[in-house]
Scaffold this motif. Structure first.
Motif, short mmCIF file in Angstrom:
data_model
loop_
_atom_site.label_atom_id
_atom_site.label_comp_id
_atom_site.label_asym_id
_atom_site.label_seq_id
_atom_site.Cartn_x
_atom_site.Cartn_y
_atom_site.Cartn_z
N TYR A 13 4.77 1.62 -5.22
CA TYR A 13 4.67 0.28 -4.65
C TYR A 13 6.05 -0.17 -4.17
N PHE A 18 4.02 -6.36 -0.49
CA PHE A 18 3.34 -7.54 -1.03
C PHE A 18 3.72 -8.81 -0.29
N LYS A 30 6.70 -15.55 -6.27
CA LYS A 30 5.26 -15.30 -6.32
C LYS A 30 4.93 -13.87 -5.90
N VAL A 31 5.70 -13.35 -4.97
CA VAL A 31 5.49 -11.97 -4.54
C VAL A 31 5.78 -11.00 -5.68
N GLU A 33 5.53 -11.64 -8.81
CA GLU A 33 4.45 -11.79 -9.79
C GLU A 33 3.23 -10.95 -9.39
N ARG A 34 2.86 -10.97 -8.10
CA ARG A 34 1.72 -10.18 -7.64
C ARG A 34 1.99 -8.68 -7.76
N ALA A 35 3.19 -8.28 -7.40
CA ALA A 35 3.55 -6.86 -7.49
C ALA A 35 3.54 -6.38 -8.94
N GLN A 37 1.71 -7.54 -11.42
CA GLN A 37 0.33 -7.40 -11.88
C GLN A 37 -0.27 -6.08 -11.41
N GLU A 38 0.02 -5.70 -10.20
CA GLU A 38 -0.49 -4.43 -9.67
C GLU A 38 0.08 -3.25 -10.45
#
Length: 318
Positions: A13, A18, A30-31, A33-35, A37-38
Motif C-alpha cells: 500500500y 488513499f 484522515k488519509v 487513518e484509512r490506510a 485500517q486497510e
C-alpha cells in the motif's frame, strides 16, 4: 473510488493511493487513518504501507489501534511525517502522544525517513501546558523500529510503555540544546528492550519515572555499553519518585566516553528505604566541559563495583 492493484496475496500500500497530498500543507490525518485500517485488517504478513519520498505529510494527533490481523505489520517511512505547527491545532491529543501505536504486536517501522514533531512552538509554553510525546508505543510486543530520523519533538521523542521484546536501532534523534524535556527514548514497564547503533542528540536515555505515590516497582537487568555522550546534563538516567519503593538492581554501564555539563558526572542517589544493588561501572571516561574542573561521583545507598573508570566511583559500597 480508490482501487488497489494486487500482484500477489501481499499488498504494498502506498499512502498516495488513499488520496494523500503530501505537500506539507494539506492535512492528511484522515488519509493515514484509512490506510491504517486497510493495513491492519490485511491478513498477509508481507503487506506494508509505504510513506514515499520526497513528500512531506502533515498529520495531526492519531492513534494506530490494534490488534491487527497479521502477525507482522510493516510501515516503511521514506518521506517525512510532520506535526502541526501550532499546538492549539493538536485537537484529540488526550493520549499525550502525537503518533500513538496501541496494542500492535509485530510492528516493524523502517525506511530512513523523518518524523518531525515541530516542537519549537511548544517549548515556550508554561510547564503546566501538556506537551506531547512525538512517537509512543503502548503494549506493542515484538516492536522493531530502525533507520528513522526523529526531529524536534514537543516532549519525548520516543516512548515505550508495556512493550516486550523490542529492538530500536540505527535511529537519529535530534533536538536543540535549549529544548526542554525532549528525551531521546523513554522506557517504562517494559522488558527485553534493546537499543543499539543510534545517535541521540537530545537530553537523555531515560528509564522511568517509577514509584509514583509510593508504589513498588523494579528496574533490573539493564545493560548500557559502548556509548559516547557530549555535554550532557543527564546521559543515561534511571529516574524514580522521591520517597518511592523502587528496587534498582543488576545495572551495568560499560565503555562510556564523553563530557558532562554537571560537575557531578555520575550520580547514584538511591532511596534510603530501598538500596540500589549490583551496579557495575567498567571503562568509564567522563570529563568536564569546564576547563580545569574534575568531575565527581555521588552515591547514596548504592552498592556495586567500579573498575578502570574516571572519575572513580569509590563511594560505591561493595
Amino acid at each position: 473510488m480508490v482501487c488497489f492493484l494486487r500482484l500477489s496475496s501481499a499488498a504494498n500500500y502506498n499512502i498516495m493511493q488513499f488520496g494523500a497530498k503530501g505537500d506539507g500543507v494539506t492535512d492528511d490525518t484522515k488519509v493515514f487513518e484509512r490506510a491504517w485500517q486497510e493495513l491492519c485488517n490485511d491478513v498477509e504478513p508481507s503487506s506494508r504501507l509505504t510513506i514515499p519520498m520526497p513528500n512531506t505529510f502533515l498529520v495531526g494527533p492519531i492513534t494506530f489501534q490494534g490488534p491487527c490481523k497479521s502477525p507482522l505489520i510493516h510501515i516503511q517511512i521514506l518521506g517525512t511525517i510532520m506535526a502541526p505547527q501550532n499546538p492549539s491545532s493538536w485537537n484529540g491529543c488526550e493520549t499525550g502522544a502525537w503518533l500513538l501505536f496501541y496494542k500492535v504486536n509485530g510492528l516493524f517501522i523502517d525506511g530512513g525517513g523523518t518524523i518531525n514533531g515541530r516542537g519549537e512552538a511548544w517549548w515556550t509554553k508554561s510547564s503546566t501546558y501538556v506537551h506531547s510525546i512525538a512517537l509512543h508505543f503502548e503494549s506493542c510486543n515484538g516492536l522493531r523500529l530502525t533507520k528513522i530520523k526523529h526531529r524536534n519533538s514537543p516532549r519525548n521523542h520516543i516512548g515505550l510503555n508495556r512493550c516486550s521484546y523490542s529492538t530500536l536501532s540505527y535511529l537519529d534523534i535530534v533536538a536543540p540544546a535549549n529544548s526542554p524535556n525532549t528525551d531521546g527514548i523513554d522506557i517504562s514497564l517494559s522488558t527485553q528492550v534493546r537499543v543499539h547503533h543510534s545517535i541521540i542528540r537530545t537530553e537523555v536515555i531515560f528509564i522511568g519515572s517509577l514509584g509514583m505515590n509510593g508504589q513498588y516497582n523494579t528496574v533490573e537487568g539493564v545493560k548500557v555499553r559502548k556509548c559516547q555522550f557530549s555535554g550532557t546534563t543527564n546521559g543515561a538516567r534511571i529516574k524514580t519518585w522521591q520517597s518511592s519503593a523502587v528496587k534498582v538492581s543488576d545495572i551495568s554501564y560499560k565503555i562510556f566516553v564523553g563530557t558532562s555539563l554537571s560537575r557531578t558526572a555520575i550520580n547514584f542517589d538511591c532511596s534510603n528505604n530501598v538500596a540500589c544493588t549490583g551496579i557495575l561501572l567498567d571503562q568509564i571516561n567522563i570529563t568536564s566541559t569546564v576547563k580545569g574542573e574534575y568531575p565527581t561521583v555521588y552515591c547514596n545507598n548504592a552498592y556495586g563495583t567500579s573498575s578502570f573508570s574516571s572519575p572513580t566511583a569509590s563511594c560505591l559500597l561493595n
